[in-house]
Design a protein around this motif. Structure first.
Motif, PDB file in Angstrom:
ATOM      1  N   TYR A  68      15.092   4.364  36.708  1.00 52.26           N
ATOM      2  CA  TYR A  68      16.045   5.309  36.134  1.00 52.26           C
ATOM      3  C   TYR A  68      16.921   5.874  37.237  1.00 52.26           C
ATOM      4  N   VAL A  69      18.238   5.691  37.078  1.00 50.60           N
ATOM      5  CA  VAL A  69      19.207   6.094  38.083  1.00 50.60           C
ATOM      6  C   VAL A  69      20.344   6.885  37.447  1.00 50.60           C
ATOM      7  N   VAL A  70      20.051   7.565  36.346  1.00 48.66           N
ATOM      8  CA  VAL A  70      21.095   8.244  35.573  1.00 48.66           C
ATOM      9  C   VAL A  70      21.831   9.281  36.425  1.00 48.66           C
ATOM     10  N   HIS A  71      23.111   9.373  36.195  1.00 48.95           N
ATOM     11  CA  HIS A  71      23.942  10.378  36.875  1.00 48.95           C
ATOM     12  C   HIS A  71      24.853  11.015  35.840  1.00 48.95           C
ATOM     13  N   PRO A  72      24.796  12.353  35.720  1.00 52.20           N
ATOM     14  CA  PRO A  72      24.053  13.334  36.517  1.00 52.20           C
ATOM     15  C   PRO A  72      22.577  13.391  36.132  1.00 52.20           C
ATOM     16  N   LEU A  73      21.805  14.107  36.951  1.00 51.81           N
ATOM     17  CA  LEU A  73      20.361  14.182  36.718  1.00 51.81           C
ATOM     18  C   LEU A  73      20.032  14.957  35.447  1.00 51.81           C
ATOM     19  N   PHE A  74      20.857  15.934  35.105  1.00 50.87           N
ATOM     20  CA  PHE A  74      20.650  16.753  33.916  1.00 50.87           C
ATOM     21  C   PHE A  74      21.868  16.621  33.006  1.00 50.87           C
ATOM     22  N   PHE A  75      21.636  16.498  31.715  1.00 49.55           N
ATOM     23  CA  PHE A  75      22.705  16.327  30.741  1.00 49.55           C
ATOM     24  C   PHE A  75      22.272  16.985  29.442  1.00 49.55           C
ATOM     25  N   PRO A  76      23.190  17.292  28.536  1.00 51.31           N
ATOM     26  CA  PRO A  76      22.808  17.955  27.282  1.00 51.31           C
ATOM     27  C   PRO A  76      21.786  17.126  26.498  1.00 51.31           C
ATOM     28  N   GLY A  77      20.631  17.713  26.245  1.00 50.61           N
ATOM     29  CA  GLY A  77      19.592  17.034  25.492  1.00 50.61           C
ATOM     30  C   GLY A  77      18.562  16.324  26.338  1.00 50.61           C
ATOM     31  N   GLY A  78      18.673  16.374  27.669  1.00 47.32           N
ATOM     32  CA  GLY A  78      17.680  15.672  28.473  1.00 47.32           C
ATOM     33  C   GLY A  78      17.970  15.710  29.954  1.00 47.32           C
ATOM     34  N   ASP A  79      17.205  14.936  30.705  1.00 50.56           N
ATOM     35  CA  ASP A  79      17.352  14.833  32.156  1.00 50.56           C
ATOM     36  C   ASP A  79      16.629  13.575  32.605  1.00 50.56           C
ATOM     37  N   ILE A  80      16.744  13.241  33.878  1.00 50.83           N
ATOM     38  CA  ILE A  80      16.171  11.998  34.380  1.00 50.83           C
ATOM     39  C   ILE A  80      14.645  11.976  34.233  1.00 50.83           C
ATOM     40  N   GLY A  81      13.992  13.138  34.278  1.00 44.63           N
ATOM     41  CA  GLY A  81      12.532  13.171  34.165  1.00 44.63           C
ATOM     42  C   GLY A  81      12.041  12.805  32.790  1.00 44.63           C
ATOM     43  N   SER A  82      12.533  13.494  31.764  1.00 40.70           N
ATOM     44  CA  SER A  82      12.110  13.173  30.400  1.00 40.70           C
ATOM     45  C   SER A  82      12.575  11.781  30.008  1.00 40.70           C
ATOM     46  N   LEU A  83      13.761  11.373  30.479  1.00 37.12           N
ATOM     47  CA  LEU A  83      14.280  10.044  30.176  1.00 37.12           C
ATOM     48  C   LEU A  83      13.363   8.957  30.710  1.00 37.12           C
ATOM     49  N   ALA A  84      12.819   9.151  31.915  1.00 42.09           N
ATOM     50  CA  ALA A  84      11.933   8.157  32.505  1.00 42.09           C
ATOM     51  C   ALA A  84      10.659   7.981  31.687  1.00 42.09           C
ATOM     52  N   VAL A  85      10.140   9.079  31.175  1.00 39.10           N
ATOM     53  CA  VAL A  85       8.931   8.995  30.345  1.00 39.10           C
ATOM     54  C   VAL A  85       9.245   8.371  28.996  1.00 39.10           C
ATOM     55  N   TYR A  86      10.239   8.903  28.301  1.00 39.46           N
ATOM     56  CA  TYR A  86      10.557   8.403  26.967  1.00 39.46           C
ATOM     57  C   TYR A  86      10.993   6.941  27.005  1.00 39.46           C
ATOM     58  N   GLY A  87      11.785   6.558  28.008  1.00 34.65           N
ATOM     59  CA  GLY A  87      12.245   5.184  28.076  1.00 34.65           C
ATOM     60  C   GLY A  87      11.109   4.192  28.192  1.00 34.65           C
ATOM     61  N   THR A  88      10.115   4.509  29.001  1.00 39.67           N
ATOM     62  CA  THR A  88       8.985   3.609  29.182  1.00 39.67           C
ATOM     63  C   THR A  88       8.075   3.617  27.957  1.00 39.67           C
TER      64      THR A  88
END
Length: 362
Positions: A68-88
């Motif tokens: 996960y390399v999303v930019h920016p790290l935080f965005f409306p409705g989520g962030d890189i941390g929750s995205l990494a868990v949910y994506g997997t």
């Protein structure tokens, strides 16, 4: 536990930012791992080993990995941390598996704020709790300033397949109906708007959410499923084209049945994007035989509840404005292609994009 409800355990008056020494194997690295990662991710049987020893129920295992390399790290409705868990978790769910365990590795850039890192770690812990999985092992590396972009996260996930269905593109048959579980395009538009500082009439929030609970509910109620795919990079169009090429099937879509919110549609029109290709993080398609469609729709549109510390809650991103519905059908197995009939009754081919529409989206 809301983000920032616990103060950062690293003494930020001494180390307000990540240093190269935090990845050097010494005292600061030990402090980072034990006081930040271990504090939230540790389980009762956690031991100081280089590998986690897992108890896995009998059955077929599913294994996936992602970065996960999303930019920016935080965005409306989520962030890189929750995205990494949910994506997997969602990748395992699409294979028909119950997610059990995750590993996580952090590549940190020298100079990253410790407060930012703590927010990401807390978000991962909350997401893992929401998805009912355990983060059981991990790794940390630090790169020089300017050699990264704050933080990159790699995860791997292990799940167990508890049913006898074969969830695979090769299981798709002519006559199968294609079900979409909600509206399209919110994640990509939410990330882009935050990245570029765009403002629309209403805030567009990412649909990032765990899909394992709703998928397991389908199996629990006896829904026959042939194939599933989450609609991340490349969106609905790319996912369907990948499946068509892999199986040799033709898939016909009805534009009037594909739910897209007005604010997302408007944003796409302004920016020149086709919402069929915009990334999602809480949407998936299911290929279902006709006899299971009514039950599948009933379950997908039922209130979704799942345990949180013995209680029940509904994930806010899973409260759809648009219900799950049939958007298309598998027509033949002789010409691999995806077509769309628009609102005027005109049919067009929906192909792969020739390039990247929205980079750094996940």
């Amino acid at each position: 536990m809301p983000i920032d409800s616990i103060s950062c355990p690293i003494p930020i008056e001494q180390y307000p930012q990540v240093l190269l020494a935090h990845g050097g194997g010494g005292k600061l690295m030990h402090q980072l791992i034990e006081q930040m990662f271990g504090r939230l991710f540790q389980s009762e049987d956690r031991h100081h080993h280089d590998a986690a020893v897992l108890d896995v129920p009998p059955g077929r295992l599913a294994l996936t990995t992602d970065s996960y390399v999303v930019h920016p790290l935080f965005f409306p409705g989520g962030d890189i941390g929750s995205l990494a868990v949910y994506g997997t978790v969602n990748d395992l769910a699409m294979a028909g598996a119950r997610p059990l365990y995750l590993s996580t590795s952090f590549i940190l850039e020298e100079g990253l704020s410790m407060t930012t890192l703590w927010q990401v770690v807390q978000s991962m812990q909350q997401a893992a709790h929401q998805a009912d999985v355990q983060i059981v092992t991990g790794d940390t590396k630090v790169v020089e300033r300017g050699k990264g972009d704050g933080v990159f996260i790699n995860t791997a996930g292990v799940g167990i397949i508890e049913h006898h269905q074969t969830i695979h593109p090769q299981s798709i048959q002519p006559g199968d109906l294609v079900i979409l579980n909600g509206d399209l395009g919110r994640h990509g538009m939410a990330v882009l708007a935050e990245r570029e500082g765009l403002e629309f009439e209403s805030e567009i929030k990412s649909d990032s959410a765990p899909l394992n609970h709703v998928v397991l509910d389908l199996f629990a109620h006896g829904v026959e499923l042939h194939c599933m795919r989450d609609l991340t990079r490349g969106g609905l169009a790319s996912a369907l084209n990948e499946i068509a090429l892999a199986t040799g099937v033709a898939i016909s879509l009805d534009e009037t049945c594909i739910p897209i919110r007005e604010d997302v549609q408007g944003a796409c029109e302004i920016l020149g994007f086709d919402p069929l290709y915009v990334a999602n993080e809480g949407r998936f398609i299911a290929f279902v035989p006709p006899q299971s469609v009514d039950l599948a729709l009933a379950r997908l549109n039922a209130p979704l509840t799942f345990p949180l510390s013995g209680q029940s809650d509904t994930h806010p991103q899973m409260r759809h404005q648009h219900p799950a519905q049939v958007i298309g059908q598998v027509t033949t197995t002789t010409s691999p292609r995806v077509t769309l009939t628009n609102r005027l009754g005109v049919e067009r081919i929906v192909d792969f994009l020739s390039g990247e529409q929205l980079p750094r989206i996940c």
